[in-house]
Scaffold this active site. Structure first.
Site, PDB file in Angstrom:
ATOM      1  N   ASN A 102       0.803  -1.232   0.000  1.00  0.00           N
ATOM      2  CA  ASN A 102       0.000   0.000   0.000  1.00  0.00           C
ATOM      3  C   ASN A 102       0.835   1.281   0.000  1.00  0.00           C
ATOM      4  O   ASN A 102       0.383   2.323  -0.465  1.00  0.00           O
ATOM      5  CB  ASN A 102      -1.023   0.002   1.143  1.00  0.00           C
ATOM      6  N   GLU A 132       4.096  -4.427  12.330  1.00  0.00           N
ATOM      7  CA  GLU A 132       3.098  -3.362  12.146  1.00  0.00           C
ATOM      8  C   GLU A 132       1.940  -4.013  11.413  1.00  0.00           C
ATOM      9  O   GLU A 132       1.990  -4.222  10.209  1.00  0.00           O
ATOM     10  CB  GLU A 132       3.760  -2.230  11.351  1.00  0.00           C
ATOM     11  N   CYS A 191      -3.410   1.141   6.833  1.00  0.00           N
ATOM     12  CA  CYS A 191      -3.720   0.406   8.066  1.00  0.00           C
ATOM     13  C   CYS A 191      -4.214   1.312   9.189  1.00  0.00           C
ATOM     14  O   CYS A 191      -4.825   0.821  10.132  1.00  0.00           O
ATOM     15  CB  CYS A 191      -2.524  -0.427   8.502  1.00  0.00           C
ATOM     16  N   GLU A 221       8.050   2.554  14.323  1.00  0.00           N
ATOM     17  CA  GLU A 221       8.775   3.047  13.155  1.00  0.00           C
ATOM     18  C   GLU A 221       8.736   4.572  13.188  1.00  0.00           C
ATOM     19  O   GLU A 221       7.754   5.166  13.607  1.00  0.00           O
ATOM     20  CB  GLU A 221       8.132   2.513  11.875  1.00  0.00           C
TER      21      GLU A 221
HETATM   22  C1  SIN Z   1       0.367   1.625   6.522  1.00  0.00           C
HETATM   23  O1  SIN Z   1      -0.765   1.665   6.087  1.00  0.00           O
HETATM   24  O2  SIN Z   1       0.935   0.540   6.701  1.00  0.00           O
HETATM   25  C2  SIN Z   1       1.158   2.876   6.860  1.00  0.00           C
HETATM   26  C3  SIN Z   1       0.360   4.094   6.837  1.00  0.00           C
HETATM   27  C4  SIN Z   1       1.119   5.329   7.193  1.00  0.00           C
HETATM   28  O3  SIN Z   1       2.350   5.396   7.158  1.00  0.00           O
HETATM   29  O4  SIN Z   1       0.445   6.305   7.534  1.00  0.00           O
END
Ligand code: SIN
Length: 501
Positions: free
Chosen positions: A170, A271, A305, A480
């Protein structure tokens, strides 16, 4: 198809200026190589499903070669002074910025997000690379006051060793950046397996890292299909020289990695999935809450996510909020990345659209109603789904229990703060939560009560390189970004020198 045709016939609006950013091969020990088994993985454009490139469909032999190279390179890379490592990472950052247009096009081409978002992701990815270049030189240890005389006691930070990075589709650039940049900054070496749907951006970033001067063996990448991924990853799980796994993806896969890496007790950053609540209290600034939801929910077409998955609106403001939101969602432009007006692109693949359609169907069968959208858009292409608002959602629906990962907003009406906090926390997941309120006492009560790693208060766009990103509960562990994002790639060594009295 020959590997040379990886960049085949691209008279396409998203064609690259620098064709060699599509190497179409694995990168192992400083060399671009075909896969040992001679198999290829086709990469398609989610807007049309047309195949436009190919990369190796790697095997255990490629994974083994990558880890051998990373292990051999670790001995020297860990001894490179932090300032020198930082300079190499800074050069990588400069090259990413120099090639931001090509990288943005590549992201949009293989992942489907509108070009403005593809370019935005390059800037987002670059911010992590820059951040960790700067963190590399500030990774101080500690001098501990000794409890007895004649001793010096120190806590030193050391790189964990070889890191296996398994990245999602993504954010093909940002997730590579925020795993590989801290690993390199800490003095670790890396083996990486990018997502099967989006391997090209990762290979382009590795090409730029090579140009920035990352030495041979320090950064290795192997691509593989969904079917071959276990063969590659199992090699790294079983190898005791791999000291850390960093993974972004689903909770079931994260649990599998945790179980399998237990035999060699690897350090883990996971994650994983989210099920973010977004709460609008009756005292909220409603237009601001609508804008916050638009920013949080429709980024990358809802394939994020940290996207709000469940929206709770207090009864007093429910109808007004739905009216304002429906006007904004109904006006969203859906279309391919090549159309400058597009705000929502295709979903990544047919499986993703099927899941969204299944969630909406299930919600309607259980009593929800469509306010906007609620259908596929086959006239645009195979993988499009209309931005959707549903009302009357409840906790029994699939869209409340699982990540929909698409442009669907299911709204639940609530009466009290206690009720909504309980509902928000009633999930095994704990990545992000959002709420809008103007009552300062409520703000801190609710922020304290939410069981998530990230909380947005009157704000829909939360991620930043300086902030710790990660979850609690079954959304995983590790962080992260921020200074903690570097610590995840280090262990602490206590050194005690005696006999000094
Ligand atoms: C993700 O959807 O894994 C990361 C989203 C983000 O960095 O905001």
């Amino acid at each position: 198809m020959s590997p040379a045709s990886a960049s085949m016939s691209l008279p396409h609006p998203l064609a690259l200026r620098r064709d060699d950013l599509l190497p179409g091969r694995n990168f192992i020990n400083g060399q671009w190589r075909e896969g040992a088994a001679g198999r290829w993985l086709e990469v398609s454009d989610p807007a049309t499903d047309a195949v436009f490139a190919q990369v190796p469909d790697s095997s255990a032999a490629d994974a083994q070669a990558a880890v051998d190279a990373a292990h051999a390179a670790f001995a020297s890379w860990r001894m490179v002074p932090a300032k020198q490592r930082a300079q190499i990472i800074k050069r990588w950052h400069a090259l990413i910025q120099l090639h931001h247009e090509d990288l943005g096009r590549l992201i949009s081409r293989e992942q489907g997000k509108p070009l403005a978002e593809g370019r935005g992701e390059v800037a987002y990815a670059a911010s992590y690379v820059d951040w960790f270049a700067e963190e590399a030189v500030r990774s101080n240890g500690e001098v501990i006051p000794a409890p007895v005389s004649g001793r010096r006691m120190l806590a030193l930070k050391e790189p964990v060793g070889v890191v296996a990075a398994i990245t999602p589709w993504n954010f093909p650039a940002a997730m590579i950046a925020r795993k590989i940049a801290p690993a390199l900054a800490a003095g670790c070496t890396v083996v990486c397996k990018p997502a099967e749907d989006t391997p090209l951006t990762s290979l382009a970033l590795v090409r730029l890292a090579q140009e920035a001067g990352v030495p041979a063996g320090v950064l290795n990448i192997v691509t593989a299909s969904r079917e071959r991924t276990p063969e590659v990853v199992d090699v790294w799980l079983a190898d005791s020289r791999v000291r850390k796994i960093t993974f972004t993806g689903s909770t079931p896969v994260g649990k599998h990695l945790a179980r399998e890496s237990a035999t060699t007790l690897k350090k883990l950053s996971l994650e994983l999935g989210g099920n973010a609540p977004f709460i609008v209290f009756e005292d909220a600034d409603l237009p601001a809450a609508v804008e916050g939801l638009m920013a949080a929910k429709f980024r990358n077409g809802g394939q994020t996510c940290v996207c709000p998955n469940r929206v709770f609106v207090q009864a007093q403001v429910h109808d007004r909020f739905v009216e304002l939101l429906a006007a904004r969602v109904g006006a969203l432009q859906v279309g391919p990345a090549t159309d400058a007006a597009s705000q929502i692109g295709p979903m990544i693949n047919a499986r993703a659209v099927d899941k969204i359609a299944r969630h909406v169907q299930d919600a309607l069968q259980r009593g929800a109603q469509v306010v906007v959208g609620g259908r596929r858009l086959p006239a645009l292409g195979p993988n499009y789904y209309a931005p959707t608002v549903l009302v009357g959602a409840d906790a029994t629906m699939a869209c409340s229990c699982e990540e929909t990962f698409g442009p669907v907003v299911p709204i639940t009406r609530f009466e009290t703060e206690a009720e909504v906090v309980a509902a928000a926390n009633d999930t095994p997941f704990g990545l992000a939560a959002y709420f809008f309120s103007n009552d300062v006492r409520r703000i801190w009560r609710v922020a304290d009560a939410l069981e998530t790693g990230i909380v947005g208060i009157n704000e829909g766009a939360l991620a930043a390189e300086a902030a710790p990103f990660g979850g609690v509960k079954e959304s995983g562990y590790g962080r992260e970004g921020s200074t903690h994002g570097l610590e995840d790639y280090q262990h602490m060594k206590y050194v005690c020198q005696g006999g000094l009295a």
